[in-house]
Motif scaffolding. Structure first.
Motif, PDB file in Angstrom:
ATOM      1  N   ALA A   1      37.891  29.513  40.938  1.00  0.00           N
ATOM      2  CA  ALA A   1      37.592  28.584  39.836  1.00  0.00           C
ATOM      3  C   ALA A   1      36.961  27.325  40.642  1.00  0.00           C
ATOM      4  N   LEU A   2      37.515  27.037  41.830  1.00  0.00           N
ATOM      5  CA  LEU A   2      36.867  25.872  42.573  1.00  0.00           C
ATOM      6  C   LEU A   2      35.602  26.266  42.917  1.00  0.00           C
ATOM      7  N   ILE A   3      35.172  27.295  43.342  1.00  0.00           N
ATOM      8  CA  ILE A   3      33.815  27.832  43.983  1.00  0.00           C
ATOM      9  C   ILE A   3      32.766  27.789  42.595  1.00  0.00           C
TER      10      ILE A   3
ATOM     11  N   ASP B   1      40.653  19.528  40.559  1.00  0.00           N
ATOM     12  CA  ASP B   1      40.536  20.044  41.846  1.00  0.00           C
ATOM     13  C   ASP B   1      41.762  20.158  42.598  1.00  0.00           C
ATOM     14  N   SER B   2      42.629  19.035  42.497  1.00  0.00           N
ATOM     15  CA  SER B   2      43.831  18.907  43.450  1.00  0.00           C
ATOM     16  C   SER B   2      44.792  19.961  43.365  1.00  0.00           C
ATOM     17  N   THR B   3      44.755  20.223  41.560  1.00  0.00           N
ATOM     18  CA  THR B   3      45.964  21.135  41.120  1.00  0.00           C
ATOM     19  C   THR B   3      45.317  22.462  41.655  1.00  0.00           C
TER      20      THR B   3
ATOM     21  N   ASP C   1      29.271  29.906  54.439  1.00  0.00           N
ATOM     22  CA  ASP C   1      29.945  29.425  55.777  1.00  0.00           C
ATOM     23  C   ASP C   1      30.816  28.142  55.383  1.00  0.00           C
ATOM     24  N   THR C   2      30.494  27.296  54.276  1.00  0.00           N
ATOM     25  CA  THR C   2      31.065  26.298  53.852  1.00  0.00           C
ATOM     26  C   THR C   2      32.520  26.553  53.350  1.00  0.00           C
ATOM     27  N   PHE C   3      32.441  27.692  52.536  1.00  0.00           N
ATOM     28  CA  PHE C   3      33.518  27.992  51.787  1.00  0.00           C
ATOM     29  C   PHE C   3      34.733  28.704  52.724  1.00  0.00           C
TER      30      PHE C   3
END
Length: 193
Positions: free
Chosen positions: A24-26, A7-9, A53-55
């Protein structure tokens, strides 16, 4: 075998301009986040709205450079979703406002053992709000509340543990509750009973 990017990358790649990193994160967290939101609101459309709304909030925070990278992307996103769910309940008057009546015991809302998902979420928010309010009290009032409400001590035990008379312990509790009511009104905190 394809190595999965953490995730951090992906966050760093997104901040560097790679829109696919956000996709990709979603995609990675879609199922977990959707299930979490749905378990609180029990409505598909509301779940989709809160998910979006979160994203939107995630993107805004990332673009403003306010995301503090600690390798905890998912818990951070879940917290945002949790807050938006709470906002949804507040907006729809599912959480009545605290009226400040002297008979009302703010701790009664924390003692319900049989909670559905919505009530559990509200209970967690109340616990957070009450803890923050207690932290604003003078130290001796904080102490008596913690001993009485969280450690279930009698006023006699509190008196013995703190080295003050029972009357002093009772007085501190009384003032703590008066001050908590004032803080609740001042901060316009929403409580449920």
């Amino acid at each position: 075998m394809k190595l999965q990017i953490d995730d951090s990358t992906l966050v760093r790649n997104y901040l560097a301009g790679d829109e696919n990193a956000l996709a990709a994160l979603i995609n990675r967290h879609n199922q977990r986040l959707t299930s979490f939101i749905y378990s609180k609101v029990f409505d598909k459309e509301i779940t989709e709205d809160i998910f979006q709304d979160t994203f939107i909030k995630v993107i805004r925070t990332l673009k403003l450079g306010k995301y503090n990278e600690e390798g905890k992307f998912l818990p951070w996103v879940m917290r945002i979703a949790h807050n938006l769910v709470m906002d949804h309940f507040r907006k729809n008057n599912k959480m009545p406002r605290f009226e400040g009546s002297p008979e009302y015991n703010i701790f009664s809302a924390l003692k319900d053992d049989q909670l559905n998902a919505e009530k559990q979420l509200i209970k967690e928010q109340i616990e957070t709000d009450v803890s923050a309010l207690i932290a604003e009290l003078p130290p001796e009032q904080q102490e008596v509340i913690r001993l009485r409400m969280y450690q279930d001590m009698s006023f006699k035990e509190i008196s013995e543990n703190t080295g003050v008379s029972i009357n002093t312990a009772l007085g501190r509790m009384r003032y703590a509750l008066i001050n908590l009511r004032k803080l609740i009104e001042q901060h316009q905190i929403v409580l449920t009973n």
